[in-house]
Design an enzyme around this catalytic site. Structure first.
Site, PDB file in Angstrom:
ATOM      1  N   SER A  51     -19.237  20.476  38.994  1.00 32.49           N
ATOM      2  CA  SER A  51     -17.971  20.298  39.512  1.00 32.49           C
ATOM      3  C   SER A  51     -16.865  19.779  38.813  1.00 32.49           C
ATOM      4  O   SER A  51     -17.276  19.307  37.570  1.00 32.49           O
ATOM      5  CB  SER A  51     -18.047  19.199  40.785  1.00 32.49           C
ATOM      6  OG  SER A  51     -18.159  17.946  40.182  1.00 32.49           O
TER       7      SER A  51
ATOM      8  N   ASP B 273     -18.617  24.684  40.203  1.00 35.74           N
ATOM      9  CA  ASP B 273     -18.469  24.599  41.677  1.00 35.74           C
ATOM     10  C   ASP B 273     -17.086  24.325  41.840  1.00 35.74           C
ATOM     11  O   ASP B 273     -16.389  23.400  41.005  1.00 35.74           O
ATOM     12  CB  ASP B 273     -19.295  23.347  42.022  1.00 35.74           C
ATOM     13  CG  ASP B 273     -19.508  22.924  43.491  1.00 35.74           C
ATOM     14  OD1 ASP B 273     -19.271  23.593  44.362  1.00 35.74           O
ATOM     15  OD2 ASP B 273     -19.696  21.632  43.717  1.00 35.74           O
ATOM     16  N   HIS B 274     -16.386  24.932  43.007  1.00 38.91           N
ATOM     17  CA  HIS B 274     -14.955  24.840  43.115  1.00 38.91           C
ATOM     18  C   HIS B 274     -13.993  25.137  42.060  1.00 38.91           C
ATOM     19  O   HIS B 274     -13.165  24.044  41.555  1.00 38.91           O
ATOM     20  CB  HIS B 274     -14.848  23.311  43.740  1.00 38.91           C
ATOM     21  CG  HIS B 274     -15.546  23.187  45.007  1.00 38.91           C
ATOM     22  ND1 HIS B 274     -15.103  23.791  46.328  1.00 38.91           N
ATOM     23  CD2 HIS B 274     -16.656  22.464  45.595  1.00 38.91           C
ATOM     24  CE1 HIS B 274     -15.779  23.498  47.380  1.00 38.91           C
ATOM     25  NE2 HIS B 274     -16.774  22.667  46.716  1.00 38.91           N
TER      26      HIS B 274
ATOM     27  N   GLU C 109     -14.161  31.577  48.446  1.00 44.42           N
ATOM     28  CA  GLU C 109     -14.398  30.833  49.749  1.00 44.42           C
ATOM     29  C   GLU C 109     -13.032  31.257  50.841  1.00 44.42           C
ATOM     30  O   GLU C 109     -11.920  31.519  50.332  1.00 44.42           O
ATOM     31  CB  GLU C 109     -13.841  29.515  49.478  1.00 44.42           C
ATOM     32  CG  GLU C 109     -14.064  28.359  50.545  1.00 44.42           C
ATOM     33  CD  GLU C 109     -14.483  27.057  50.448  1.00 44.42           C
ATOM     34  OE1 GLU C 109     -14.757  26.663  49.503  1.00 44.42           O
ATOM     35  OE2 GLU C 109     -14.004  26.412  51.333  1.00 44.42           O
TER      36      GLU C 109
ATOM     37  N   HIS D 146     -17.709  17.904  52.988  1.00 46.26           N
ATOM     38  CA  HIS D 146     -18.145  17.351  51.918  1.00 46.26           C
ATOM     39  C   HIS D 146     -18.402  15.795  52.034  1.00 46.26           C
ATOM     40  O   HIS D 146     -17.799  15.200  52.953  1.00 46.26           O
ATOM     41  CB  HIS D 146     -17.370  17.379  50.548  1.00 46.26           C
ATOM     42  CG  HIS D 146     -17.191  18.813  50.012  1.00 46.26           C
ATOM     43  ND1 HIS D 146     -16.129  19.758  50.434  1.00 46.26           N
ATOM     44  CD2 HIS D 146     -18.223  19.364  49.484  1.00 46.26           C
ATOM     45  CE1 HIS D 146     -16.468  20.925  49.752  1.00 46.26           C
ATOM     46  NE2 HIS D 146     -17.669  20.828  49.206  1.00 46.26           N
TER      47      HIS D 146
ATOM     48  N   HIS E 113     -21.155  25.128  51.746  1.00 45.71           N
ATOM     49  CA  HIS E 113     -20.795  23.925  51.169  1.00 45.71           C
ATOM     50  C   HIS E 113     -21.180  22.783  52.097  1.00 45.71           C
ATOM     51  O   HIS E 113     -21.107  22.819  53.253  1.00 45.71           O
ATOM     52  CB  HIS E 113     -19.313  24.079  50.738  1.00 45.71           C
ATOM     53  CG  HIS E 113     -19.316  24.640  49.542  1.00 45.71           C
ATOM     54  ND1 HIS E 113     -18.990  24.068  48.115  1.00 45.71           N
ATOM     55  CD2 HIS E 113     -19.301  26.007  49.281  1.00 45.71           C
ATOM     56  CE1 HIS E 113     -18.766  25.306  47.471  1.00 45.71           C
ATOM     57  NE2 HIS E 113     -19.077  26.297  48.071  1.00 45.71           N
TER      58      HIS E 113
ATOM     59  N   ALA F 148     -23.695  20.444  52.610  1.00 43.85           N
ATOM     60  CA  ALA F 148     -24.709  20.836  53.660  1.00 43.85           C
ATOM     61  C   ALA F 148     -25.656  19.469  53.205  1.00 43.85           C
ATOM     62  O   ALA F 148     -26.981  19.620  53.448  1.00 43.85           O
ATOM     63  CB  ALA F 148     -25.397  22.023  53.016  1.00 43.85           C
ATOM     64  N   SER F 149     -25.292  18.216  52.934  1.00 43.74           N
ATOM     65  CA  SER F 149     -26.227  17.282  52.779  1.00 43.74           C
ATOM     66  C   SER F 149     -26.633  16.843  54.099  1.00 43.74           C
ATOM     67  O   SER F 149     -25.787  16.895  55.256  1.00 43.74           O
ATOM     68  CB  SER F 149     -25.662  16.035  51.989  1.00 43.74           C
ATOM     69  OG  SER F 149     -25.818  16.330  50.620  1.00 43.74           O
TER      70      SER F 149
HETATM   71  P1  13P Z   1     -22.360  17.571  50.085  1.00 39.25           P
HETATM   72  O1  13P Z   1     -21.256  16.665  49.875  1.00 39.25           O
HETATM   73  O2  13P Z   1     -22.664  17.465  51.585  1.00 39.25           O
HETATM   74  O3  13P Z   1     -23.526  17.312  49.449  1.00 39.25           O
HETATM   75  O4  13P Z   1     -21.833  18.771  49.566  1.00 39.25           O
HETATM   76  C1  13P Z   1     -21.728  19.143  48.473  1.00 39.25           C
HETATM   77  C2  13P Z   1     -20.916  20.561  47.938  1.00 39.25           C
HETATM   78  O5  13P Z   1     -20.645  21.490  49.033  1.00 39.25           O
HETATM   79  C3  13P Z   1     -20.722  20.808  46.614  1.00 39.25           C
HETATM   80  O6  13P Z   1     -20.039  21.957  46.394  1.00 39.25           O
HETATM   81  O1  G3H Z   2     -17.419  19.482  46.188  1.00 39.79           O
HETATM   82  C1  G3H Z   2     -17.986  18.560  45.971  1.00 39.79           C
HETATM   83  C2  G3H Z   2     -18.954  17.807  45.082  1.00 39.79           C
HETATM   84  O2  G3H Z   2     -19.794  16.986  45.803  1.00 39.79           O
HETATM   85  C3  G3H Z   2     -18.633  17.353  43.874  1.00 39.79           C
HETATM   86  O3  G3H Z   2     -17.824  16.375  43.823  1.00 39.79           O
HETATM   87  O4  G3H Z   2     -16.148  16.421  41.944  1.00 39.79           O
HETATM   88  O5  G3H Z   2     -16.966  14.382  42.947  1.00 39.79           O
HETATM   89  O6  G3H Z   2     -18.387  15.561  41.486  1.00 39.79           O
HETATM   90  P1  G3H Z   2     -17.371  15.595  42.480  1.00 39.79           P
HETATM   91 ZN    ZN Z   3     -18.400  22.111  47.706  1.00 37.25          ZN
END
Ligand code: 13P
Ligand code: G3H
Ligand code: ZN
Length: 330
Positions: free
Chosen positions: A57, A96-97, A148, A192, A225, A227-228
Site C-alpha cells: 500500500s 494496492d490502491h 475499481e 477498510h 477490498h 474483507a477482514s
Molecule cells: P481490511 O482493512 O478489511 O483488511 O482491507 C484491506 C484492503 O482492502 C487492502 O486493500
Molecule cells: O487499503 C488499505 C490497506 O489496509 C492499507 O492501509 O495504507 O495504512 O497501509 P495502509
Molecule cells: Zn483496499
C-alpha cells in the site's frame, strides 16, 4: 534500470484468476510492511499450497520504502522455494490502491507484477481514462491491472468516505470493455479497517449486487477490498491486555466463503493481520514485562499471523491446495 518481475520469479495475476474462476476459490491478497509479515505469509501459503498476492500500500511504501519491499517480494520467491523443496509457489507482487499513473509506472518499472489503479474517487469518464492509460503501459510489460468502480465507506489512503457508494452493475460492462482491466474491485458494503459496522447494524454485505455484476460479466475476476473478519477472539486478547478496541466488527466468514465460490477471485486482508500481531505482542508483554528483545515478542506475533493466514487459505477463501496446480499451468 527498469527491472522485470519475470526476472525475479514472480508471476502476474492472470493464471491465478483463471484457476480461481474455474475452481470457485479466491486468491488471498495479504498486505505486508515488514519481514515478519512476509515470512508468516509465505510459511502459511507454502504449508497450505496456496497461491498468494503480496500487496504493497502507499502506507507501506512510506513506512518501509518501496525498494526494500520489492526486494522482500523477491526474497519471498526464494523463501517459498526453500520451504517447498524447490517447487516454489505462484506469487504476485501487487501495488494496492495506486493513486495515479506515475506510481503505477514506477511499480511496473521496479519489478511489480500487478498494479491497482484506484480511480474510484473520480467521475466515471475520468476513471476510465486514467485506468486505460495505466492498462496500456502495464500490458506492454505483461503486468496485470486491477481497476475499481464504486467507493468503500471508511478510510482509504487518508481519504474518508462516510457512506458506501455501491458499484452500479449497469456500469461494469462499459468500464471493463473500455479500459481492458484484468480484474475489477467493487463496493458491496465491505470497508477498510477494524470498524466496518456500527453496533446494532446488520453486518451483511450486498451479495445481490455481486451476483448481478457476475451475471453481466460472467467469468470476469472480481476483487473484494476491506474483507477482514475482525476475529472477536483477537479483539478480546487485545482488550484483555490493555487495549481499547470497542465495537470492532468485520465481515462474516460465511459471506466471504460465498463470495469466493462465485465471481470473487481476490480477497484483500490487512486489518486481521494487524490484529493478530497486536494481540500476540500485547499478550507477550503482559506475561513477560521484563522482555525487551524484539525477537522475543515478534516470534509469537509471526506465529499468530501464520495461523491466521493458514485459516484464511484453508477455511475461508478455498485457495489451499491450488498452488502447485497453478505452477503447473505456467
Ligand atoms: P481490511 O482493512 O478489511 O483488511 O482491507 C484491506 C484492503 O482492502 C487492502 O486493500
Ligand atoms: O487499503 C488499505 C490497506 O489496509 C492499507 O492501509 O495504507 O495504512 O497501509 P495502509
Ligand atoms: Zn483496499
Amino acid at each position: 534500470m527498469p527491472v522485470s518481475y519475470k526476472d525475479l520469479g514472480l508471476i502476474n495475476t492472470k493464471p491465478m484468476f483463471t484457476k480461481a474462476v474455474d475452481g470457485g476459490f479466491a486468491v488471498p491478497a495479504f498486505n505486508f510492511n515488514n519481514m515478519e509479515q512476509l515470512q508468516a505469509i509465505i510459511q502459511a501459503c507454502a504449508e497450505a499450497d496456496s497461491p498468494v498476492i503480496l500487496q504493497v500500500s502507499s502506507g507501506a511504501r512510506k513506512y518501509a520504502n518501496q525498494t526494500i519491499l520489492r526486494y522482500l517480494g523477491q526474497a519471498a520467491v526464494e523463501y517459498a522455494k526453500e520451504l517447498t523443496g524447490g517447487k516454489g509457489l505462484p506469487i504476485a507482487l501487487h501495488l494496492d490502491h495506486g493513486a495515479d499513473f506515475e506510481i503505477c509506472k514506477a511499480c511496473v518499472d521496479s519489478g511489480f507484477s500487478s498494479v491497482m489503479i484506484d480511480g474510484s474517487h473520480h467521475p466515471f469518464a475520468k476513471n476510465i481514462e486514467l485506468t486505460k492509460q495505466v492498462v496500456a503501459y502495464a500490458h506492454d510489460h505483461d503486468v496485470t491491472v486491477e481497476g475499481e468502480l464504486g467507493v468503500l465507506a471508511g478510510i482509504e489512503d487518508d481519504v474518508e468516505a462516510a457512506e458506501h457508494v455501491y458499484t452500479q452493475p449497469d456500469e461494469v460492462e462499459e468500464f471493463v470493455g473500455q479500459t481492458g482491466v484484468d480484474s475489477l474491485a467493487i463496493s458491496i458494503g465491505t470497508s477498510h479497517g477494524a470498524f466496518k459496522f456500527k453496533p446494532g447494524q446488520d453486518p451483511k454485505i450486498r451479495l445481490d449486487i455481486l451476483h448481478e455484476i457476475e451475471r453481466r460479466i460472467p467469468g470476469f475476476a472480481i476483487v473484494l477490498h476491506g474483507a477482514s473478519s475482525v476475529p472477536p477472539e483477537l479483539v478480546k486478547i487485545i482488550n484483555d491486555n490493555g487495549g481499547r478496541l470497542d465495537d470492532a466488527i468485520g465481515i462474516g466468514e460465511d459471506q466471504l466463503r460465498e463470495a469466493a465460490k462465485s465471481a470473487v477471485c481476490k480477497i484483500n486482508i490487512d486489518s486481521d493481520g494487524r490484529l493478530a500481531m497486536t494481540a500476540a505482542i500485547r499478550k507477550h508483554f503482559a506475561e513477560h514485562p521484563d522482555h525487551f528483545d524484539p525477537r522475543q515478542y515478534l516470534s509469537p506475533a509471526r506465529d499468530s499471523l501464520q495461523k491466521l493466514y493458514m485459516h484464511k487459505c484453508q477455511a475461508v477463501l478455498g485457495s489451499a491446495g491450488h498452488g502447485q496446480e497453478i505452477m503447473a499451468s505456467l
